[in-house]
Design an enzyme around this catalytic site. Structure first.
Site, PDB file in Angstrom:
ATOM      1  N   ASP A  30       6.902  53.778 -58.591  1.00  0.00           N
ATOM      2  CA  ASP A  30       5.665  53.385 -58.246  1.00  0.00           C
ATOM      3  C   ASP A  30       5.002  54.775 -57.848  1.00  0.00           C
ATOM      4  O   ASP A  30       5.437  55.974 -58.075  1.00  0.00           O
ATOM      5  CB  ASP A  30       5.696  53.092 -56.627  1.00  0.00           C
ATOM      6  CG  ASP A  30       4.471  52.435 -56.138  1.00  0.00           C
ATOM      7  OD1 ASP A  30       3.430  52.330 -56.628  1.00  0.00           O
ATOM      8  OD2 ASP A  30       4.881  51.849 -54.950  1.00  0.00           O
ATOM      9  N   ASP A  64       7.394  44.810 -59.340  1.00  0.00           N
ATOM     10  CA  ASP A  64       7.845  44.716 -58.116  1.00  0.00           C
ATOM     11  C   ASP A  64       7.217  43.597 -57.372  1.00  0.00           C
ATOM     12  O   ASP A  64       6.242  42.706 -57.901  1.00  0.00           O
ATOM     13  CB  ASP A  64       7.708  45.649 -57.329  1.00  0.00           C
ATOM     14  CG  ASP A  64       8.603  46.335 -56.260  1.00  0.00           C
ATOM     15  OD1 ASP A  64       9.171  45.401 -55.581  1.00  0.00           O
ATOM     16  OD2 ASP A  64       8.502  47.460 -55.929  1.00  0.00           O
ATOM     17  N   ASP A  94      17.483  47.789 -51.307  1.00  0.00           N
ATOM     18  CA  ASP A  94      16.968  48.835 -51.657  1.00  0.00           C
ATOM     19  C   ASP A  94      18.485  49.987 -51.601  1.00  0.00           C
ATOM     20  O   ASP A  94      18.729  50.173 -50.581  1.00  0.00           O
ATOM     21  CB  ASP A  94      16.075  49.731 -51.555  1.00  0.00           C
ATOM     22  CG  ASP A  94      14.823  48.940 -51.990  1.00  0.00           C
ATOM     23  OD1 ASP A  94      14.838  47.991 -52.879  1.00  0.00           O
ATOM     24  OD2 ASP A  94      13.598  49.506 -51.441  1.00  0.00           O
TER      25      ASP A  94
END
Ligand SMILES: *[C@@H]1O[C@H](CO)[C@@H](O)[C@H](O)[C@H]1NC(C)=O
Ligand SMILES: *[C@@H]1O[C@H](CO)[C@@H](O)[C@H](O)[C@H]1NC(C)=O
Ligand SMILES: *[C@@H]1O[C@H](CO)[C@@H](O)[C@H](O)[C@H]1NC(C)=O
Ligand SMILES: *[C@@H]1O[C@H](CO)[C@@H](O)[C@H](O)[C@H]1NC(C)=O
Ligand SMILES: *[C@@H]1O[C@H](CO)[C@@H](O)[C@H](O)[C@H]1NC(C)=O
Length: 405
Positions: free
Chosen positions: A82, A159, A217
């Protein structure tokens, strides 16, 4: 919400597009590096010129991947996560790489990475914005697929922040369709499953995605590694059955070489990700990684378990020693079996695993020769009913390859 015409066209597409996992790529789990784990969304190149998300950082990682032995053992993808674009799209609706951080542009960066004999990955989000607050691909799937193809990207992570999980079963196949239509091969990494909790249909996902995340994550501490191992040990809805060439459950980034793990924990983490046939996308700063961590990441014996062409994902066979030791098995080519003895205990002494191969379903009458999964050294020969005793370090692992004699 998707635009109506997009939803309608997707329904037609589903008839045409059958298998993304058949797009010719990721026949073994992708090996590479990804920016998120260590560099996050750091966009402040004034204060942090060496660790902001920028073309300089990506080029340096490509340099190290090519020059420091990683490429030689199979690492290939350099992936930007990102926080690479400007906060608004251009007048033509396209994503714009932040010109202060990517002054040469993405096509030039891809050319640079390709010149090193490596491939490059990029990131966007299915929702209206990315997790870091950058423009998402909602309503722009086709535009963004075309843009990434023009930039000659080789992998896309899509995502799911700021999106509706009800749209995933249309949206991910749509993105796969648009990527396919560019004619450029992409490894397509979907957060589809993770975004839906336990709701995703693995059959459907495996048709359209090369990778899908199955656990939370990764963060830089041991309990997090243990939790991911527990998710794979649970194997809820038998998700291991959907892994194979072109289609991989993704345990998330490898944190070997960051800050949080001991040497034994790094071995256990990397050994288990390899047993799981997970993509191995390294998170460490390759410019300053410890020698021991680098040697582990480049261990050819362990990488061969991960890259075995059968593409099997290890499953939990049993637990030993009051459930402290997890025994995972992964079928390998040549009738071989990788056996991992993972010690989940953290008290300061090794725990003894006592078992016989026939308890693991290994019943070859002439027995098995063992080699060490890390060193490749011969470790003796065992008959199916011979008692085997192995002491495993706390939060550590031993892996053996059993070859029928
Ligand atoms: C596009 O999809 C078709 C049908 O599944 C497949 O044969 C082809 O290889 C794909 N092309 C690319 C570039 O992924
Ligand atoms: C899962 O997806 C497959 C393939 O798209 C489909 O045939 C099947 O009906 C789906 N299963 C459920 C429970 O929705
Ligand atoms: C494993 O499965 C059990 C039972 O379904 C569940 O309670 C537990 O939360 C699961 N653990 C993980 C780490 O998925
Ligand atoms: C998972 O696989 C086992 C063994 O093959 C089978 O007994 C079980 O029904 C499967 N569970 C699901 C949810 O498919
Ligand atoms: C790490 O390896 C390099 C190259 O082999 C060597 O020059 C260096 O001394 C090693 N560093 C440590 C701390 O062992």
């Amino acid at each position: 919400m998707m635009k109506l015409f997009e939803a309608i066209s997707i329904i037609c597409l589903l008839v045409v597009v059958t298998e993304a996992a058949n797009n010719g790529v990721a026949r073994t789990p992708p090996l590479g590096w990804m920016s998120w784990e260590r560099f996050r969304c750091n966009t402040d190149c004034v204060t942090y010129p060496d660790s902001c998300i920028s073309e300089k950082l990506i080029m340096q990682m490509a340099d190290h991947m090519a020059a420091d032995g990683y490429k030689d053992v199979g690492y290939e993808y350099i992936c930007i996560d990102d926080c690479w674009p400007l906060k608004t799209r251009g007048a033509d609706g396209r994503l714009v790489p932040d010109p202060a951080r990517f002054p040469s542009g993405m096509k030039a960066l891809a050319d640079y990475v390709h010149s090193k004999g490596l491939k490059i990955g990029i990131y966007t989000d299915f929702g209206h914005s990315t997790c870091g607050g950058y423009p998402g691909s909602e309503f722009y799937l086709e535009t963004d697929a075309n843009t990434f193809a023009e930039w000659e990207m080789d992998m896309l992570k899509l995502d799911v922040c700021f999106s509706s999980s009800a749209d995933f079963k249309y949206g991910f196949p749509a993105m796969e369709f648009y990527l396919n239509r560019t004619g450029r091969q992409f490894v397509f990494s979907c957060e589809w499953d993770w975004g839906m909790g336990d709701g995703a249909n693995y059959t459907h996902m495996a048709e359209f995605c090369n990778l899908w995340r199955v656990a939370h994550d990764m963060e830089d501490y041991w309990d997090n590694v243990q939790l991911v191992i527990d998710v794979y040990a649970n194997n809820s809805r038998n998700f291991s059955d959907f892994t194979g060439p072109g289609a991989w459950a993704d345990a998330d980034s490898v944190i070997v070489g960051l800050y949080g793990l001991s040497a034994d924990q790094e071995r256990a983490h990397f050994g288990m990700w390899s047993m799981f046939a997970s993509p191995l996308l390294l998170g460490a700063d390759l410019r300053s990684i410890k020698n021991e961590s680098k040697a582990l990441l480049q261990n050819k014996n362990i990488l061969a378990i991960n890259q075995d062409p059968l593409g099997r994902q290890a499953t939990l066979k049993m637990k030993l020693a009051q459930n402290k030791i997890y025994v995972f098995l992964k079928g390998l080519t040549g009738g071989r079996t990788a056996i991992a003895l993972f010690n989940s205990d953290y008290h300061g002494q090794p725990v003894r695993a006592t078992f016989m191969l026939n308890q693991l379903g290994l019943t070859n009458g002439n027995g098995y020769s063992f080699t060490d999964g890390f060193t490749g050294m011969a470790r003796g020969k065992y008959m199916p009913a011979t008692e085997i005793n192995i002491d495993v370090n706390p939060t550590g692992i031993d892996i053996f390859i059993a070859t029928p004699v």
